[in-house]
Design a protein around this motif. Sequence first.
Motif, PDB file in Angstrom:
ATOM      1  N   UNK A   1      -7.358   6.766 -21.022  1.00 56.48           N
ATOM      2  CA  UNK A   1      -8.621   6.289 -19.930  1.00 56.48           C
ATOM      3  C   UNK A   1      -9.239   5.252 -21.794  1.00 56.48           C
ATOM      4  N   UNK A   2      -8.063   5.344 -21.927  1.00 54.00           N
ATOM      5  CA  UNK A   2      -9.184   4.575 -23.741  1.00 54.00           C
ATOM      6  C   UNK A   2      -7.596   3.272 -24.276  1.00 54.00           C
ATOM      7  N   UNK A   3      -8.048   2.259 -24.599  1.00 55.77           N
ATOM      8  CA  UNK A   3      -7.298   0.958 -25.149  1.00 55.77           C
ATOM      9  C   UNK A   3      -6.009   1.903 -25.533  1.00 55.77           C
ATOM     10  N   UNK A   4      -5.126   0.764 -26.033  1.00 63.09           N
ATOM     11  CA  UNK A   4      -3.868   1.603 -26.903  1.00 63.09           C
ATOM     12  C   UNK A   4      -3.070   0.681 -27.194  1.00 63.09           C
ATOM     13  N   UNK A   5      -2.787   0.037 -28.741  1.00 61.21           N
ATOM     14  CA  UNK A   5      -2.609  -1.059 -29.582  1.00 61.21           C
ATOM     15  C   UNK A   5      -0.944  -0.711 -29.492  1.00 61.21           C
ATOM     16  N   UNK A   6       0.037  -1.459 -30.023  1.00 58.75           N
ATOM     17  CA  UNK A   6       0.542  -1.837 -30.414  1.00 58.75           C
ATOM     18  C   UNK A   6       0.760  -3.325 -31.679  1.00 58.75           C
ATOM     19  N   UNK A   7       0.976  -2.216 -32.609  1.00 58.11           N
ATOM     20  CA  UNK A   7       0.379  -3.528 -33.223  1.00 58.11           C
ATOM     21  C   UNK A   7       1.917  -4.172 -34.121  1.00 58.11           C
ATOM     22  N   UNK A   8       2.923  -3.870 -33.159  1.00 56.12           N
ATOM     23  CA  UNK A   8       4.317  -4.808 -33.822  1.00 56.12           C
ATOM     24  C   UNK A   8       4.977  -4.348 -32.732  1.00 56.12           C
ATOM     25  N   UNK A   9       5.474  -4.466 -31.921  1.00 56.82           N
ATOM     26  CA  UNK A   9       6.168  -4.820 -30.708  1.00 56.82           C
ATOM     27  C   UNK A   9       7.423  -4.526 -30.623  1.00 56.82           C
TER      28      UNK A   9
ATOM     29  N   UNK B   1       0.257  -6.692 -36.289  1.00 55.04           N
ATOM     30  CA  UNK B   1      -0.926  -6.069 -36.662  1.00 55.04           C
ATOM     31  C   UNK B   1      -2.524  -5.932 -36.090  1.00 55.04           C
ATOM     32  N   UNK B   2      -3.961  -5.156 -36.353  1.00 54.49           N
ATOM     33  CA  UNK B   2      -4.362  -4.988 -35.837  1.00 54.49           C
ATOM     34  C   UNK B   2      -5.545  -5.511 -36.059  1.00 54.49           C
TER      35      UNK B   2
END
Length: 228
Positions: free
Chosen positions: A83-91, A137-138
Amino acid sequence: MASSQFDQVTEQFLHAVHAAGGGLPAVCAACVRVLPVRRAAILLDEHDAGIQPWCASDDSARRVETAQATAGEGPAVSAVHEGLPVLVTDLTAECEDWPGFAEALSGTPISGSLLAVPLRLGDIRIGAVDLYREAIGRPGPGFTSAALHVADLVTASLVLAAGDVTKQWAQPVTSRWIHQAAGLTSAQLGIELVDAYARLRGYAFTHGLSLVEVAHRVVDRRVRIEPE
């Protein structure tokens, strides 16, 4: 993001959807129009089948989403579950949290970063929108705020369509194949549907195929999932 900026993003989003003719592809395209992203995809939670892609703005995004559906894991899957955003900074380097997804993605030429934002209606999580940036990156807080707002607009679009039979969006053919294949496998093996989906994923993973490819072959009677 100030309220005037939210209003501006809302107006731009609605205009982009209307200009593209409405429907889910238009909603997906609108995400790309109003946010500084290269591509976008919308995924919905289909209960026993798990998170399935319903729309992608281009073939690159479609391949990534196919990898998530095949592996049954990935940023969007985690975003919906948590239920939260998920960040992948480098695929290309930071998918170790999802080894099955990383392996399914290994032959896909993709770069940049990805933000998966859950689509929520109160406490109900109906899916996710994946937003792809060229840069690694972020992202800054402005982008994240705008992305969360756009996710709310996508959710509103889905809810409005569900309440209007003239605007309801058909389930993608690929998703229908997967459901049909799971039904056949469930009947043939005498197992629950949720287990049939897992068996299809397992076959896909073992044979280096996508979940859609396996489903198509099962439906066409070119593949039969054998009992364990």
